[in-house]
Structures are given as structure tokens and as C-alpha cells.
Design a protein around this motif. Structure first.
Motif, PDB file in Angstrom:
ATOM      1  N   LEU A 100      18.406 -17.929 -58.398  1.00  0.00           N
ATOM      2  CA  LEU A 100      19.424 -18.337 -57.438  1.00  0.00           C
ATOM      3  C   LEU A 100      20.552 -19.105 -58.125  1.00  0.00           C
ATOM      4  O   LEU A 100      20.338 -19.719 -59.174  1.00  0.00           O
ATOM      5  N   SER A 103      19.457 -23.734 -55.419  1.00  0.00           N
ATOM      6  CA  SER A 103      18.577 -23.428 -54.292  1.00  0.00           C
ATOM      7  C   SER A 103      19.324 -23.437 -52.956  1.00  0.00           C
ATOM      8  O   SER A 103      18.948 -22.717 -52.025  1.00  0.00           O
ATOM      9  N   GLY A 106      20.387 -19.953 -51.976  1.00  0.00           N
ATOM     10  CA  GLY A 106      19.314 -19.118 -51.454  1.00  0.00           C
ATOM     11  C   GLY A 106      18.899 -19.506 -50.048  1.00  0.00           C
ATOM     12  O   GLY A 106      18.654 -18.646 -49.185  1.00  0.00           O
ATOM     13  N   ILE A 107      18.812 -20.813 -49.801  1.00  0.00           N
ATOM     14  CA  ILE A 107      18.442 -21.299 -48.468  1.00  0.00           C
ATOM     15  C   ILE A 107      19.488 -20.853 -47.441  1.00  0.00           C
ATOM     16  O   ILE A 107      19.151 -20.409 -46.338  1.00  0.00           O
ATOM     17  N   CYS A 204       9.811 -21.193 -44.926  1.00  0.00           N
ATOM     18  CA  CYS A 204      10.695 -21.488 -46.050  1.00  0.00           C
ATOM     19  C   CYS A 204      10.495 -22.949 -46.426  1.00  0.00           C
ATOM     20  O   CYS A 204      10.862 -23.839 -45.667  1.00  0.00           O
ATOM     21  N   ASP A 206      11.487 -25.904 -48.867  1.00  0.00           N
ATOM     22  CA  ASP A 206      12.467 -26.419 -49.817  1.00  0.00           C
ATOM     23  C   ASP A 206      11.776 -27.512 -50.631  1.00  0.00           C
ATOM     24  O   ASP A 206      11.520 -28.606 -50.135  1.00  0.00           O
ATOM     25  N   PHE A 235      11.513 -22.653 -52.312  1.00  0.00           N
ATOM     26  CA  PHE A 235      12.735 -22.797 -53.104  1.00  0.00           C
ATOM     27  C   PHE A 235      12.578 -23.965 -54.063  1.00  0.00           C
ATOM     28  O   PHE A 235      12.105 -25.031 -53.684  1.00  0.00           O
ATOM     29  N   SER A 237      14.608 -25.943 -57.623  1.00  0.00           N
ATOM     30  CA  SER A 237      15.909 -26.130 -58.260  1.00  0.00           C
ATOM     31  C   SER A 237      15.744 -26.944 -59.532  1.00  0.00           C
ATOM     32  O   SER A 237      14.880 -27.812 -59.615  1.00  0.00           O
ATOM     33  N   SER A 251      15.582 -21.194 -58.003  1.00  0.00           N
ATOM     34  CA  SER A 251      14.757 -20.000 -57.804  1.00  0.00           C
ATOM     35  C   SER A 251      14.113 -20.009 -56.428  1.00  0.00           C
ATOM     36  O   SER A 251      13.915 -21.066 -55.817  1.00  0.00           O
ATOM     37  N   ALA A 252      13.795 -18.811 -55.962  1.00  0.00           N
ATOM     38  CA  ALA A 252      12.951 -18.615 -54.784  1.00  0.00           C
ATOM     39  C   ALA A 252      11.718 -17.866 -55.257  1.00  0.00           C
ATOM     40  O   ALA A 252      11.828 -16.913 -56.048  1.00  0.00           O
TER      41      ALA A 252
END
Length: 388
Positions: A100, A103, A106-107, A204, A206, A235, A237, A251-252
Motif C-alpha cells: 500500500l 495504510s 488502503g483503508i 478490517c 487497523d 492493515f 504501516s 501493507s494489507a
């Protein structure tokens, strides 16, 4: 020429920092020495070995062309290896890891991959504003899950009505938590997995702050819980872990179908992360981790100075186990905006009113540990001199 903004922009809540920025700019123009505890941006430099890797790889013409949309294989392998060593989580770099551009990117894009107009997402409040904003941009609706002290700032999943849960397609969670500094343990993540399976909700998580923890505490990954990869993604970072906020690399990881859906959105919107930055990310992940330990030590010292000073001033703030935020209750008789304004106008200290993160944040302010120990000591002395 007159024009009208898109409806999606009109649906956005007020910008959190707009009034704070205005007042701060006014004070600076008047020569006030402003201490900024409002922004969650590390003041510490990126470690030297990471910078040197960027310099080296940026000079290679191979890295000047378009990168892969999903990320360099070497970077994805590095992320997968880190997840295995740090959390004991196995990931297939080919289809369970996505690079990503930070992050947040991506979120923000995830709801575009999963939410249709009118769909429902479960969003914590108070929270990082991008969760709700991303849902709104996708045409969805947010059902807010209050985070309150009585429940240790964890969402009460049992309080979500079954008809709401059945409508939900996506749930956002974030631990260690911004803005509250709260942490979550295995039992909570198990409940999330069970809830997601019962109602067919994609989770999801974080997890940007897992490496910013103190007193020997080691936050866990949501994906450590059996069944988590079946229902969601996480996610991560490099921004906070290695002081790389401006580098935009994250990254995810997790469920391959969700990763693929997010990758489809990204391939139509961006052109991937600069390869030289991904090489620098590999140097960060695979290099000497003493820089992370040193960062944790620095923020822990700052935390302790701030908490002790607040308590001397009569404010009983809790000491967080992770993140670089202190979620501080405001004195009786003040709203969060009123107390934040008092600190700014009378003491030259920038903080963030909790209400800006969502209605349950009323009664708190957030203070970031992103200035030196000396500046924090100065800030608490200024607070002690106030009358409130």
C-alpha cells in the motif's frame, strides 16, 4: 465560474483540525511559543540505514519505471516473514499480502471494493476519521459502535441489534487504538471472529500501532486468532514503527479474496508504491530492530513525564500501554472543545478535542507524544499554572 461540489463532499463531517489550525496560526502570528501536542506525526528521524537504502535504490534506473500494482514480491515476502516471526501468522505473499501507499490509502479504498450504495458498515467512535469518510465515499452508511471507558474502549458487539448486524458488510476495528490508546486482547478478537462468521461481516483491523508499546507489552495481531483470516484482513504501516510517515509505505494482509478485491480497486486508481521506497521498507523490516526499541523507550519516557505532570495539575489521565497518544479527561465544567481552546489560548498548547473523533469522545482531549521530553515538561508546567 461557479461550480457545485459533489454530494459526497457535502456529506463529510466538519474537518477535525480546521478551527485548531486557525487558532494556532493566529497565535504564531502573534509570536506565541506554541507546543503542538495535537498531531500524531513522529518527530524522530527515520533511521539512517533506511535512508541509505532509499538513496542507493533510487539511483538504480530499474526502479524509475512503473512499479507493480500489488507490490514488489521481495517486499511482500519480507512482510510475510515479519508476520511469521512477530505474530506466528502464516501468509502467502502471492495472494495474502498487498503493498500500500501507506495504510490510510488502503483503508480508504477498501469500502470501494466491498460496499455498494446503501450498504452498512460498522464503524467505531471515537475513531480515526477515515473509516467513516471512506464508507461515505463508497455510498454506504455507518452504524457507529461507541467506545466508552466502562467497556475499556472496546465496541460492545452484543449491543448491536441483530437486524443491524445482518445488514452490515464491513466492520472496522483498531487496536492499539487511536485516539484512546486502548488495547485489545485475544478474547475480544475471538468475539469479533465469531460475530463476523455469524453475520457474514468482513473485518478490517487497523494495526498501525502494534510496535508502539511500552513496559514490555506486546500487542497481538487480529490474525493470530483461529478463523480470523477467513473473515478479514489487517492493515499495517511502517509509518509509526520506523518514523516513516512521509514515505507512504504499508501493507494489507489476510483473506485472499478481500486482498484481491482491494487490489482491483488500486490497479484502477494508483500505480503502486515507488520501488525504491519498498526496498527501503525491506531494509527497515529486515534490519537492526534496536531503532524500534529505542523509539519505544523515548515515547515511554515522554508518556511518563506527561502523565505525572497532568496528575500534578489535578487531571487523572490513564497511562496507555501502547500508541503515542494520551486520552485525557477534561476537568469538570468544560467541554472537550472548551478545554482544548483554553489550553491553546492561555497556554499555547495544541491538543485535539475528543468530540472531533466522534460523539463519545466528548469529555476528553487527545495529546500526542510527538515533541521532545523538554517540550512536554514545558507543556505540563504551563498547564499547572492555569486556573480550571
Amino acid at each position: 465560474m461557479a461550480f457545485e461540489k459533489a454530494t459526497r463532499l457535502k456529506r463529510l463531517p466538519p474537518y477535525l483540525f480546521q478551527e485548531i489550525d486557525r487558532l494556532k496560526a493566529e497565535l504564531l502570528r502573534n509570536g506565541v511559543d506554541v507546543i503542538n501536542l495535537g498531531v500524531g506525526d513522529p518527530d524522530l528521524p527515520t533511521p539512517r540505514h533506511i535512508i541509505e537504502k532509499l538513496q542507493q535504490t533510487a539511483e538504480d534506473p530499474v526502479n524509475h519505471q512503473y512499479p507493480s500494482y500489488s507490490g514488489m514480491n521481495d517486499f511482500k515476502v519480507s512482510i510475510a516473514n515479519w508476520y511469521q516471526s512477530r505474530f506466528g501468522v502464516e501468509l502467502n505473499p502471492a495472494d495474502e499480502v498487498l503493498t500500500l501507499i501507506g495504510s490510510k490509502e488502503g483503508i480508504a479504498h477498501l469500502p470501494l471494493a466491498l460496499i455498494n450504495p446503501g450498504d452498512l458498515a460498522l464503524v467505531p467512535t471515537p475513531a480515526y476519521p477515515v473509516y467513516n469518510v471512506a464508507v461515505l465515499f463508497a455510498g454506504g452508511e455507518s452504524h457507529f459502535m461507541p467506545l466508552v471507558r466502562e467497556n475499556h474502549f472496546l465496541p460492545d458487539l452484543q449491543a448491536i441489534a441483530p437486524d443491524v448486524a445482518r445488514r452490515a458488510k464491513l466492520m472496522f476495528i483498531n487496536y492499539p487504538n487511536n485516539p484512546t490508546g486502548a488495547t485489545a486482547e485475544r478474547d475480544f478478537f475471538r468475539k469479533v471472529v465469531d460475530f463476523a462468521k455469524q453475520y457474514d461481516v468482513i473485518v478490517c483491523h487497523d494495526a498501525a500501532y502494534t510496535e508502539m508499546a511500552f513496559d514490555g507489552y506486546r500487542p497481538m495481531s487480529f490474525l493470530e486468532v483461529p478463523g480470523a483470516k477467513e473473515v478479514g484482513i489487517e492493515f499495517h504501516s511502517l509509518s509509526k514503527t520506523y518514523n516513516m510517515t512521509g514515505w507512504r509505505i504499508g501493507s494489507a494482509v489476510g483473506n485472499a479474496q478481500v486482498i484481491d478485491a482491494l487490489g482491483q480497486i488500486k490497479s484502477n486508481i494508483d500505480s503502486g508504491a515507488f520501488n525504491a521506497v519498498q526496498w527501503a521498507g525491506i531494509a527497515a523490516i529486515e534490519g537492526d530492530q534496536s531503532c524500534v526499541a529505542e523509539m519505544q523507550k523515548t515515547y515511554q519516557e515522554r508518556r511518563d513525564v506527561l502523565i505525572a505532570g497532568l496528575r500534578r495539575a489535578g487531571i487523572e489521565a490513564q497511562s496507555p500501554k501502547a500508541t503515542f497518544y494520551v486520552w485525557c479527561p477534561v476537568p469538570a465544567g468544560y467541554s472537550s472543545k472548551e478545554f482544548s481552546s483554553l489550553l491553546l489560548k492561555e497556554a499555547g498548547i495544541v491538543t485535539t478535542p475528543g468530540s472531533g473523533f466522534g460523539e463519545p469522545g466528548e469529555g476528553y482531549i487527545r495529546l500526542a507524544l510527538t515533541v521532545s521530553r523538554e517540550r512536554i515538561e514545558e507543556a505540563v508546567e504551563r498547564i499547572r499554572k492555569l486556573s480550571f
